[in-house]
Scaffold this active site. Structure first.
Site, mmCIF file in Angstrom:
data_model
loop_
_atom_site.group_PDB
_atom_site.id
_atom_site.type_symbol
_atom_site.label_atom_id
_atom_site.label_comp_id
_atom_site.label_asym_id
_atom_site.label_seq_id
_atom_site.Cartn_x
_atom_site.Cartn_y
_atom_site.Cartn_z
ATOM 1 N N GLU A 33 -9.092 14.012 -0.910
ATOM 2 C CA GLU A 33 -7.680 14.558 -1.254
ATOM 3 C C GLU A 33 -6.502 14.050 -1.698
ATOM 4 O OE1 GLU A 33 -9.659 14.446 3.527
ATOM 5 O OE2 GLU A 33 -10.051 13.363 1.353
ATOM 6 N N CYS A 38 -9.331 11.566 6.477
ATOM 7 C CA CYS A 38 -8.773 10.603 7.396
ATOM 8 C C CYS A 38 -7.663 9.870 7.918
ATOM 9 C CB CYS A 38 -9.852 9.569 7.047
ATOM 10 S SG CYS A 38 -8.376 9.409 4.993
#
Length: 186
Positions: A67, A95
């Site tokens: 990401e 996360c």
């Protein structure tokens, strides 16, 4: 990066199977390199602006999550850190670090395949995407092509456990061999 073909002409937005499969392909690239199989793609309208996969081991960088790398690529491609009017597709729930970066980048929609109840920063362990104390909220879709991602993750971690078990057996055998050599009369 690339233009992608529209998936439908409806007014309502719906997640794209094609784009999630691209994220899963990126995740497979990560797995093939021994990385946790997380892959991400970012699109703006019909334009693919980023695709990335986990590279923590390769780069020896704890922030080299799919990401984060995709956000960096998209910001460069769009020449703006504000990634408004984009959608991120990712193989696993982000996360806390990645969820925070998504909020800061102002990505309005994130679609993921596999929810992470132990480490998820978007809505499972932490609810960063809908936190009213933050400057931006993120809409999200979870469980999109979940079974495909689940199989990939389970296969990856099964192979990892098997490899660790093989290495442990070799280590034990080597120690036994060394002990036998020391114990043998010369």
């Amino acid at each position: 990066m690339d233009d992608i073909e529209p998936t439908s002409q409806t007014d309502a937005w719906a997640p794209s199977e094609r784009l999630m499969r691209m994220a899963l392909q990126q995740a497979q690239c990560a797995a093939d390199e021994g990385e946790v199989p997380v892959g991400a793609v970012i699109v703006q309208g019909q334009r693919l602006v980023a695709k990335a996969y986990n590279q923590m081991e390769l780069l020896k960088d704890p922030t080299a999550h799919a990401e984060i790398l995709a956000i960096t690529q998209a910001a460069a491609a769009l020449e703006d850190w504000r990634l408004e009017e984009t959608v991120m597709y990712v193989s696993k729930e982000p996360c806390p670090m990645c969820a925070g970066a998504i909020v800061q980048a102002r990505i309005p929609i994130v679609v993921w395949a596999l929810t992470d109840p132990q480490r998820g920063g978007a809505m499972s362990l932490f609810n960063m995407f809908e936190n009213p104390a933050l400057n931006h909220q993120v809409q999200w879709v979870s469980g999109f092509l979940e079974e495909d991602a689940k199989k990939m993750f389970q296969g990856f971690f099964r192979e990892l456990r098997e490899e660790r078990a093989r290495k442990a057996e070799i280590t034990v055998a080597a120690r036994r061999g060394a002990s036998n050599r020391r114990a043998s009369p010369q």
